[in-house]
Design a protein around this motif. Sequence first.
Motif, PDB file in Angstrom:
ATOM      1  N   THR A 331       0.932  -1.933  -0.092  1.00 58.42           N
ATOM      2  CA  THR A 331      -0.237   0.195  -0.345  1.00 58.42           C
ATOM      3  C   THR A 331       0.534   1.664  -0.339  1.00 58.42           C
ATOM      4  N   THR A 332       2.052   0.871   0.408  1.00 57.38           N
ATOM      5  CA  THR A 332       3.458   2.277   0.291  1.00 57.38           C
ATOM      6  C   THR A 332       3.377   2.860  -0.509  1.00 57.38           C
ATOM      7  N   VAL A 333       3.186   2.503  -2.440  1.00 61.23           N
ATOM      8  CA  VAL A 333       4.415   1.781  -3.140  1.00 61.23           C
ATOM      9  C   VAL A 333       2.876   2.994  -4.460  1.00 61.23           C
ATOM     10  N   ASN A 334       3.563   3.606  -5.224  1.00 60.59           N
ATOM     11  CA  ASN A 334       2.621   4.625  -5.913  1.00 60.59           C
ATOM     12  C   ASN A 334       2.833   4.070  -7.140  1.00 60.59           C
ATOM     13  N   ALA A 335       1.861   3.676  -8.027  1.00 66.47           N
ATOM     14  CA  ALA A 335       2.265   2.893  -9.307  1.00 66.47           C
ATOM     15  C   ALA A 335       2.425   3.906 -10.311  1.00 66.47           C
ATOM     16  N   ARG A 336       1.591   5.299 -10.484  1.00 68.27           N
ATOM     17  CA  ARG A 336       1.786   6.146 -11.034  1.00 68.27           C
ATOM     18  C   ARG A 336       3.507   6.465 -11.261  1.00 68.27           C
ATOM     19  N   GLU A 337       3.991   6.302  -9.832  1.00 65.37           N
ATOM     20  CA  GLU A 337       5.405   6.798  -9.793  1.00 65.37           C
ATOM     21  C   GLU A 337       6.079   5.614 -10.658  1.00 65.37           C
ATOM     22  N   ILE A 338       5.937   4.522 -10.209  1.00 64.42           N
ATOM     23  CA  ILE A 338       6.602   3.041 -10.798  1.00 64.42           C
ATOM     24  C   ILE A 338       6.608   3.428 -12.655  1.00 64.42           C
ATOM     25  N   LEU A 339       5.554   4.226 -13.315  1.00 66.68           N
ATOM     26  CA  LEU A 339       5.289   4.363 -14.673  1.00 66.68           C
ATOM     27  C   LEU A 339       5.849   4.622 -15.133  1.00 66.68           C
ATOM     28  N   LYS A 340       6.348   5.798 -14.322  1.00 66.16           N
ATOM     29  CA  LYS A 340       7.345   7.296 -14.925  1.00 66.16           C
ATOM     30  C   LYS A 340       8.359   6.222 -15.152  1.00 66.16           C
ATOM     31  N   LYS A 341       9.229   5.672 -13.955  1.00 63.56           N
ATOM     32  CA  LYS A 341      10.538   4.432 -14.038  1.00 63.56           C
ATOM     33  C   LYS A 341      10.156   3.893 -15.265  1.00 63.56           C
ATOM     34  N   SER A 342       9.013   3.514 -15.394  1.00 64.10           N
ATOM     35  CA  SER A 342       9.243   1.786 -16.296  1.00 64.10           C
ATOM     36  C   SER A 342       9.205   2.480 -17.527  1.00 64.10           C
ATOM     37  N   LEU A 343       8.335   4.077 -18.168  1.00 69.06           N
ATOM     38  CA  LEU A 343       8.197   4.592 -19.284  1.00 69.06           C
ATOM     39  C   LEU A 343       9.780   4.901 -19.732  1.00 69.06           C
ATOM     40  N   GLY A 346      11.663   1.542 -21.028  1.00 69.87           N
ATOM     41  CA  GLY A 346      10.643   0.737 -21.907  1.00 69.87           C
ATOM     42  C   GLY A 346       9.898  -0.025 -22.335  1.00 69.87           C
ATOM     43  N   VAL A 347       8.932   0.073 -20.917  1.00 67.52           N
ATOM     44  CA  VAL A 347       7.763  -0.595 -20.955  1.00 67.52           C
ATOM     45  C   VAL A 347       7.047   0.194 -20.222  1.00 67.52           C
ATOM     46  N   ALA A 348       5.683  -0.272 -21.021  1.00 67.26           N
ATOM     47  CA  ALA A 348       4.222   0.317 -20.436  1.00 67.26           C
ATOM     48  C   ALA A 348       3.498  -0.453 -19.949  1.00 67.26           C
ATOM     49  N   PHE A 349       2.439  -0.242 -18.775  1.00 69.34           N
ATOM     50  CA  PHE A 349       1.292  -0.608 -18.353  1.00 69.34           C
ATOM     51  C   PHE A 349       0.403   1.016 -18.150  1.00 69.34           C
ATOM     52  N   VAL A 350      -0.710  -0.057 -17.610  1.00 66.23           N
ATOM     53  CA  VAL A 350      -1.484   1.286 -16.897  1.00 66.23           C
ATOM     54  C   VAL A 350      -2.083   0.570 -15.461  1.00 66.23           C
ATOM     55  N   PRO A 351      -1.756   2.062 -14.619  1.00 67.92           N
ATOM     56  CA  PRO A 351      -1.829   2.222 -13.079  1.00 67.92           C
ATOM     57  C   PRO A 351      -3.069   2.067 -12.852  1.00 67.92           C
ATOM     58  N   GLY A 352      -2.977   1.028 -11.350  1.00 67.07           N
ATOM     59  CA  GLY A 352      -4.631   0.548 -11.438  1.00 67.07           C
ATOM     60  C   GLY A 352      -5.759   1.213 -10.438  1.00 67.07           C
ATOM     61  N   GLY A 353      -4.752   2.989 -10.078  1.00 64.37           N
ATOM     62  CA  GLY A 353      -6.047   3.372  -9.597  1.00 64.37           C
ATOM     63  C   GLY A 353      -7.122   3.762 -10.497  1.00 64.37           C
ATOM     64  N   SER A 354      -6.531   4.206 -11.873  1.00 60.25           N
ATOM     65  CA  SER A 354      -7.077   4.759 -13.080  1.00 60.25           C
ATOM     66  C   SER A 354      -8.421   3.756 -12.850  1.00 60.25           C
ATOM     67  N   PHE A 355      -9.073   2.997 -12.181  1.00 61.89           N
ATOM     68  CA  PHE A 355      -9.858   2.042 -12.415  1.00 61.89           C
ATOM     69  C   PHE A 355     -10.531   1.512 -11.496  1.00 61.89           C
ATOM     70  N   PRO A 357     -13.116   5.000 -10.156  1.00 61.94           N
ATOM     71  CA  PRO A 357     -14.146   5.993 -10.340  1.00 61.94           C
ATOM     72  C   PRO A 357     -13.487   7.411  -9.626  1.00 61.94           C
ATOM     73  N   ASN A 358     -13.878   6.800  -8.270  1.00 57.77           N
ATOM     74  CA  ASN A 358     -13.114   7.642  -6.508  1.00 57.77           C
ATOM     75  C   ASN A 358     -11.940   7.525  -6.173  1.00 57.77           C
ATOM     76  N   GLY A 359     -11.308   7.389  -7.002  1.00 58.81           N
ATOM     77  CA  GLY A 359      -9.699   8.005  -7.209  1.00 58.81           C
ATOM     78  C   GLY A 359      -9.345   6.537  -5.655  1.00 58.81           C
ATOM     79  N   GLY A 360      -8.064   6.969  -5.360  1.00 58.63           N
ATOM     80  CA  GLY A 360      -7.395   5.859  -4.515  1.00 58.63           C
ATOM     81  C   GLY A 360      -6.677   4.729  -5.057  1.00 58.63           C
ATOM     82  N   HIS A 361      -6.476   4.014  -3.885  1.00 60.55           N
ATOM     83  CA  HIS A 361      -6.064   2.786  -4.742  1.00 60.55           C
ATOM     84  C   HIS A 361      -5.040   2.893  -6.136  1.00 60.55           C
ATOM     85  N   GLU A 362      -3.693   3.346  -5.752  1.00 59.12           N
ATOM     86  CA  GLU A 362      -2.822   3.681  -6.429  1.00 59.12           C
ATOM     87  C   GLU A 362      -1.804   2.418  -6.523  1.00 59.12           C
ATOM     88  N   ASN A 363      -1.940   1.280  -5.283  1.00 53.85           N
ATOM     89  CA  ASN A 363      -1.325   0.133  -5.409  1.00 53.85           C
ATOM     90  C   ASN A 363      -1.053  -0.790  -6.287  1.00 53.85           C
TER      91      ASN A 363
END
Length: 392
Positions: A331-343, A346-355, A357-363
């Motif tokens: 829970t302490t890890v933010n997938a959006r921050e991981i995405l920046k480094k992952s891009l 050269g690797v792309a994915f979709v952060p879970g928080g996008s799914f 509708p009321n926000g949160g759950h970024e891990n």
Amino acid sequence: MKFSKRMNHLHGSDIRAILKMTEQPGMISFAGGMPAPELFPIEEIKAASVQVLTDHGKQSLQYTTTEGFLPLREQIAQRMLAKFSVSYSPQDILITSGSQQGIELSGKLFLDDEDVVLCESPSFLGAFQAFRVYNPRFIEVPTDDQGMIMEELTRILETTDRVKLIYVIPDFQNPTGRSWSIARRKALMEIAGRYDIVVVEDNPYGELTYEGEMLPSLASFDRKGQVVFLGSFSKVLCPGFRIGWVCASPQLMEKYVVAKQAADTHTSTFCQRIVHTYMERFDLDENIEKMKDVYRNRRDLMLEIIEREFPKEVSFKKPRGGLFIWVELPTTVNAREILKKSLEKGVAFVPGGSFYPNGGHENALRLNFSNMLDEKIREGIPRLAAVIREFL
């Protein structure tokens, strides 16, 4: 320039923004929910296109009815019975521009400002985009590996006013890959029946079952005409045609037809006829079996590498079908921050928080396994694993 108030509720798709980045040379993308283009039956579609133009050129390039090409709707009615265990007449079927249009039309039919949409937690972000045009409130129903938790759904319905529809993806859900148990499917329809609420069953992945048999659709348990079933050829034939469909009871279908007339008059006549001719001349089920063999192998390969390379603090489940693997981080890890480094790697994915509708759950993050060749999976997943290890 003054825009309408509804534009305040809308923003661009996270997935579409990420997909733009994947156009960079050398990018390995596990982001989109795209089928494998090398499996498109190009020669067969070419033959079907030529036949349509040769035999019915004038008609195929002309306007058609809003409901759609009748022979295609007859074919869909047959598939609905054979594959999804529910009987519809062709008159109960409307051809749409992808199942996404079916979602948008559902919002148009049922939602006013501040009405409530109940959805799984998490759920498909494209549905949130379509519904947000009508300014609803989203309430996420707690969900486990069997589907929505019925006690939670009942509690919400008992304590919440203005619930207009329940939106669900019961088969190989986007983004988690979960499938509802038969018991949960039956229970949902029993509860919905008591509250006279429309259930929108979005089912683009049901035929991509890799183990066991397809489960009966929610619509097969509908006794009151409450289910609106959304289907699509995008995942089992090709997405470029944008051919989807809505199945609904006659009283609902009348409204859907009127709503579509206001939106785009009708879906492409030419594409409808090509899909019909393709299914008439060639074996769609045989092509789906080829897809399933490839996707099953890619899923297993990706899971094998994840198991080996990802830190033990990371959790994931094996989906029985569909296109996605859902990964949960501490829970302490933010997938959006991981995405920046992952891009950057050269690797792309979709952060879970996008799914949500009321926000949160970024891990959490969603990985697609259908669209990358085996060598890209072997190369990309270890790169992503290295980035995740850095953050942990």
